[in-house]
Design a protein around this motif. Sequence first.
Motif, PDB file in Angstrom:
ATOM      1  N   ASP A 228       0.877  -1.161   0.000  1.00  0.00           N
ATOM      2  CA  ASP A 228       0.000   0.000   0.000  1.00  0.00           C
ATOM      3  C   ASP A 228       0.922   1.220   0.000  1.00  0.00           C
ATOM      4  OD1 ASP A 228      -1.940  -1.985   0.594  1.00  0.00           O
ATOM      5  OD2 ASP A 228      -1.520  -1.752   2.738  1.00  0.00           O
ATOM      6  N   ASP A 267      -2.034  -2.679  -4.532  1.00  0.00           N
ATOM      7  CA  ASP A 267      -2.850  -3.123  -3.405  1.00  0.00           C
ATOM      8  C   ASP A 267      -3.592  -1.888  -2.874  1.00  0.00           C
ATOM      9  OD1 ASP A 267      -3.947  -4.962  -1.670  1.00  0.00           O
ATOM     10  OD2 ASP A 267      -2.340  -4.812  -0.223  1.00  0.00           O
ATOM     11  N   GLY A 268      -3.517  -1.587  -1.596  1.00  0.00           N
ATOM     12  CA  GLY A 268      -4.262  -0.448  -1.063  1.00  0.00           C
ATOM     13  C   GLY A 268      -3.536   0.876  -1.283  1.00  0.00           C
ATOM     14  N   ASP A 271      -4.034   1.612   3.932  1.00  0.00           N
ATOM     15  CA  ASP A 271      -4.706   0.527   4.646  1.00  0.00           C
ATOM     16  C   ASP A 271      -4.429   0.617   6.142  1.00  0.00           C
ATOM     17  OD1 ASP A 271      -5.746  -0.411   2.295  1.00  0.00           O
ATOM     18  OD2 ASP A 271      -4.701  -2.342   2.306  1.00  0.00           O
TER      19      ASP A 271
HETATM   20 CA    CA Z   1      -2.856  -3.800   1.927  1.00  0.00          CA
END
Ligand code: CA
Length: 447
Positions: A228, A267-268, A271
């Motif tokens: 992230d 991904d994020g 997060d």
């Molecule tokens: Ca993540």
Amino acid sequence: MAAPSHRRSLRRRRFTAVSAAVLAAGTGAGVFVLHAHAAAVDLYHQTLPAKDGWAASGTGTTGGAKADSAHTFTVGTRAELVKALGSASDTAPRIVRIRGTIDANTDGSGRRLTCSDYAAGTGYSLAAYLRAYDPATYGRSKLPSGTQESARAAAQNRQAEQVEFKVPANTTVVGVPGTNAGITGGMLQIQNVDNVIVRNLAFSATEDCFPQWDPTDGSAGNWNSDYDSVTLRGATHVWADHNTFTDAPHFDRANPKHFGREYQIHDGALDITKGSDLVTVERNRFTDHDKTMLIGSSDTDSTGRLRVSIHHNVWKGIVQRAPLTRLGQVHIYDNWYDTTTVDGYAPQYSIDSRARAQVVAEANYWTVPSGGKVAKLLSGDGTGSVAGSGNLVNGTATDLVAAYNAASSKKIRTAVNWTPTLTAGLEPAAKNLPTSLATTTGAGVLQ
Ligand code: CA
Ligand code: CA
């Protein structure tokens, strides 16, 4: 929720303080109005204002405000950033000022590193990986294991060592105004530490060279990535303020498909997982991203934690998880959600309340293009709650939960087990947010 009269008196006190501070500082700059208590304090030493969300709870969030000169750094390269962050065991207050954009994928001499550099010597190749774990021959019942999966993991670890930046306790990481300050290709990892401020930084192109195939994820399998742009794991008292998050320049629409599924390298964006707690996410811009903000990484992430305030942020070009909430008490207010499709990012939903999450969403503004469905602005698993009023869709007062529930079998509950009190700056009227937030959010606004 605070009674209206209480809110009014809070605001009155606030504006009195603002006037005095602005006079004292001899400036009417808008950014000082936002952080009036700290008008005499420079950007680098500012602390989270009192009552400004969950991160103001208890001892509050001061980051590295008390840093001495030996723990005050200005950095412009990856190597300098790593050195300035020091080690997790050194918890002396620390200020790390980032000047310009730091490319995480560069070596000690500033040479750009590619995915091939990380894979070199591991034996990994995507072509070999695809041959080894093709569902037609490997099946769909078990995770990849064996030579190519081990090689993939080894290559991924080499990239991780390069792009993950571990932030110690009592630290402020902050962009120097006027320098396009930020990190590209990297992840700020705030793990098992307390009291961290992240401000005025642009995070871009956080990408995993080595996504992992998981045939058991969902009905058709998924490619999953690490990293992230900012990740909180077991972190407490974190203030993420005035940052920008984007996938640019590599948008998801350019991702190929393998095994019929998107080869997802992101991904994020931000997060908040593994028992993180007491977090305020304020005046950020989240743009051009899919899985944007996870609060709680599983239905059993932690109990009595994951308390997060999310206010005055812009969410534009976001597919989902804005945020996805589990278990915690989450206050989402005065955000602007623009659900127009941007750069190929077609929104699925904004807020997901699941695993008994206790969400209060109030005074947010949704811009929904013609043909967009109000019933799809929320999501849930039938156990999460969403309370709160004053939400607007295209300027019209709208009960988002009622719209969602009318169209869904897994109903969102409307009762929550808490009342937000740390609400400094809450504006009960969302009407002007698209205008006001356009110029007061993201990196580059603070002076
Ligand atoms: Ca993540
Ligand atoms: Ca992941």
